[in-house]
Design an enzyme around this catalytic site. Structure first.
Site, PDB file in Angstrom:
ATOM      1  N   GLU A  79       0.822  -1.208   0.000  1.00  0.00           N
ATOM      2  CA  GLU A  79       0.000   0.000   0.000  1.00  0.00           C
ATOM      3  C   GLU A  79       0.861   1.265   0.000  1.00  0.00           C
ATOM      4  O   GLU A  79       0.344   2.382   0.162  1.00  0.00           O
ATOM      5  CB  GLU A  79      -0.941  -0.019   1.207  1.00  0.00           C
ATOM      6  CG  GLU A  79      -1.996  -1.128   1.077  1.00  0.00           C
ATOM      7  CD  GLU A  79      -2.902  -1.283   2.284  1.00  0.00           C
ATOM      8  OE1 GLU A  79      -2.382  -1.267   3.410  1.00  0.00           O
ATOM      9  OE2 GLU A  79      -4.122  -1.421   2.088  1.00  0.00           O
ATOM     10  N   HIS A  98      -2.055   4.838   7.506  1.00  0.00           N
ATOM     11  CA  HIS A  98      -3.206   4.069   7.009  1.00  0.00           C
ATOM     12  C   HIS A  98      -3.403   2.893   7.953  1.00  0.00           C
ATOM     13  O   HIS A  98      -2.448   2.198   8.297  1.00  0.00           O
ATOM     14  CB  HIS A  98      -2.932   3.572   5.583  1.00  0.00           C
ATOM     15  CG  HIS A  98      -3.866   2.476   5.160  1.00  0.00           C
ATOM     16  ND1 HIS A  98      -5.232   2.642   5.113  1.00  0.00           N
ATOM     17  CD2 HIS A  98      -3.635   1.181   4.806  1.00  0.00           C
ATOM     18  CE1 HIS A  98      -5.799   1.501   4.733  1.00  0.00           C
ATOM     19  NE2 HIS A  98      -4.847   0.603   4.544  1.00  0.00           N
ATOM     20  N   HIS A 100      -6.551  -0.208   9.474  1.00  0.00           N
ATOM     21  CA  HIS A 100      -7.837  -0.873   9.276  1.00  0.00           C
ATOM     22  C   HIS A 100      -8.649  -0.729  10.570  1.00  0.00           C
ATOM     23  O   HIS A 100      -9.266  -1.682  11.022  1.00  0.00           O
ATOM     24  CB  HIS A 100      -7.626  -2.345   8.906  1.00  0.00           C
ATOM     25  CG  HIS A 100      -6.931  -2.545   7.578  1.00  0.00           C
ATOM     26  ND1 HIS A 100      -6.773  -3.788   7.014  1.00  0.00           N
ATOM     27  CD2 HIS A 100      -6.375  -1.662   6.709  1.00  0.00           C
ATOM     28  CE1 HIS A 100      -6.132  -3.661   5.842  1.00  0.00           C
ATOM     29  NE2 HIS A 100      -5.875  -2.382   5.646  1.00  0.00           N
ATOM     30  N   TYR A 125     -13.512  18.722  17.333  1.00  0.00           N
ATOM     31  CA  TYR A 125     -12.181  18.192  17.009  1.00  0.00           C
ATOM     32  C   TYR A 125     -12.179  17.438  15.686  1.00  0.00           C
ATOM     33  O   TYR A 125     -11.185  17.462  14.953  1.00  0.00           O
ATOM     34  CB  TYR A 125     -11.625  17.345  18.162  1.00  0.00           C
ATOM     35  CG  TYR A 125     -11.023  18.251  19.193  1.00  0.00           C
ATOM     36  CD1 TYR A 125      -9.672  18.576  19.147  1.00  0.00           C
ATOM     37  CD2 TYR A 125     -11.805  18.858  20.157  1.00  0.00           C
ATOM     38  CE1 TYR A 125      -9.115  19.464  20.046  1.00  0.00           C
ATOM     39  CE2 TYR A 125     -11.268  19.748  21.065  1.00  0.00           C
ATOM     40  CZ  TYR A 125      -9.918  20.045  21.005  1.00  0.00           C
ATOM     41  OH  TYR A 125      -9.385  20.932  21.894  1.00  0.00           O
ATOM     42  N   HIS A 165     -12.567  -0.901   3.745  1.00  0.00           N
ATOM     43  CA  HIS A 165     -11.141  -1.025   3.981  1.00  0.00           C
ATOM     44  C   HIS A 165     -10.715  -0.209   5.223  1.00  0.00           C
ATOM     45  O   HIS A 165     -10.633  -0.794   6.299  1.00  0.00           O
ATOM     46  CB  HIS A 165     -10.412  -0.577   2.701  1.00  0.00           C
ATOM     47  CG  HIS A 165      -8.958  -0.830   2.668  1.00  0.00           C
ATOM     48  ND1 HIS A 165      -8.215  -0.763   1.518  1.00  0.00           N
ATOM     49  CD2 HIS A 165      -8.082  -1.126   3.647  1.00  0.00           C
ATOM     50  CE1 HIS A 165      -6.953  -1.028   1.779  1.00  0.00           C
ATOM     51  NE2 HIS A 165      -6.852  -1.255   3.079  1.00  0.00           N
TER      52      HIS A 165
HETATM   53 ZN   LIG Z   1      -5.062  -1.392   4.030  1.00  0.00          ZN
END
Ligand SMILES: [Zn+2]
Length: 215
Positions: A79, A98, A100, A125, A165
């Site tokens: 990724e 990134h 999950h 926020y 995702h």
């Molecule tokens: Zn991912």
């Protein structure tokens, strides 16, 4: 193969590992999911493929360039192209995370979301650290045709949500990116807790007054 880094790059590698541990130990991602990148004088440092944020070490990291090409160290996360895309789109960003994360990933699976704005500005926020959160269309893991889509969306947004995702969040520093990621995850949790209730998010004027800079 571990990487030879300048002192600044080595400090960046330590910082990535500290953030990785923090993310993993608080279950903000699981298994070998999640990846982190940081701009350094040596290039963009990114976590390697097949690694867990719970156990990755500074010497395990990869170096990529702005196009996402592998230039040193271990093989980068599949990724990594996403990180390069977001960093190209946001010259002021130094770091991308990134994950999950559970609640954000749950929101990314809902059928009735506005793709232009996946979460309402429930709190100040969220409005300040995330602003508007676009939902990007589903792509299989590692499908780099998501790169141009993410790059275009990141020009105007600090954070993106990938369908089915998880989130991708940029920051002026790694700690800023982590703060924003946590705010996104907590807001996703609130959103799901409030499901079915009549909610009163911030007004557009209240949210706009707090919005992060477009780039
Ligand atoms: Zn991912």
């Amino acid at each position: 193969m571990s990487i030879a880094l300048t002192p600044g790059g080595a400090a960046g590698a330590e910082e990535i590992v500290a953030v990785a541990r923090s993310i993993f130990s608080r279950s903000l991602t699981h298994g070998s999911t999640g990846n982190i990148s940081l701009r350094t004088h040596d290039g963009i440092l990114v976590t390697p493929t097949g690694s867990s944020l719970g156990t990755v070490e500074p010497g395990d990291l990869s170096l990529i360039d702005e196009r996402g090409a592998h230039v040193g160290g271990a093989r980068p996360s599949k990724e990594a192209f996403l990180h390069a895309a977001v960093l190209r789109a946001r010259p002021s960003a130094q770091a991308v995370i990134h994950t999950h994360s559970t609640y954000s990933a749950a929101v990314s699976c809902l059928d009735d979301i506005d793709p232009a704005s996946a979460l309402p500005p429930l709190t100040a926020y969220f409005a300040m650290r995330i602003g508007r959160l676009p939902l990007l269309p589903y792509h299989a893991p590692g499908d780099d045709s998501l790169g141009p889509v993410a790059e275009a969306a990141a020009r105007d947004h600090v954070a993106l949500l990938l369908s089915n995702h998880g989130p991708v969040v940029a920051g002026a520093s790694l700690s800023a990116a982590l703060d924003a990621l946590e705010e996104l995850e907590e807001t996703a949790k609130l959103h799901l807790l409030l499901h079915g209730r009549s909610i009163r998010p911030l007004t557009p004027t209240q949210a706009a007054a707090l919005a992060p800079p477009a780039r």
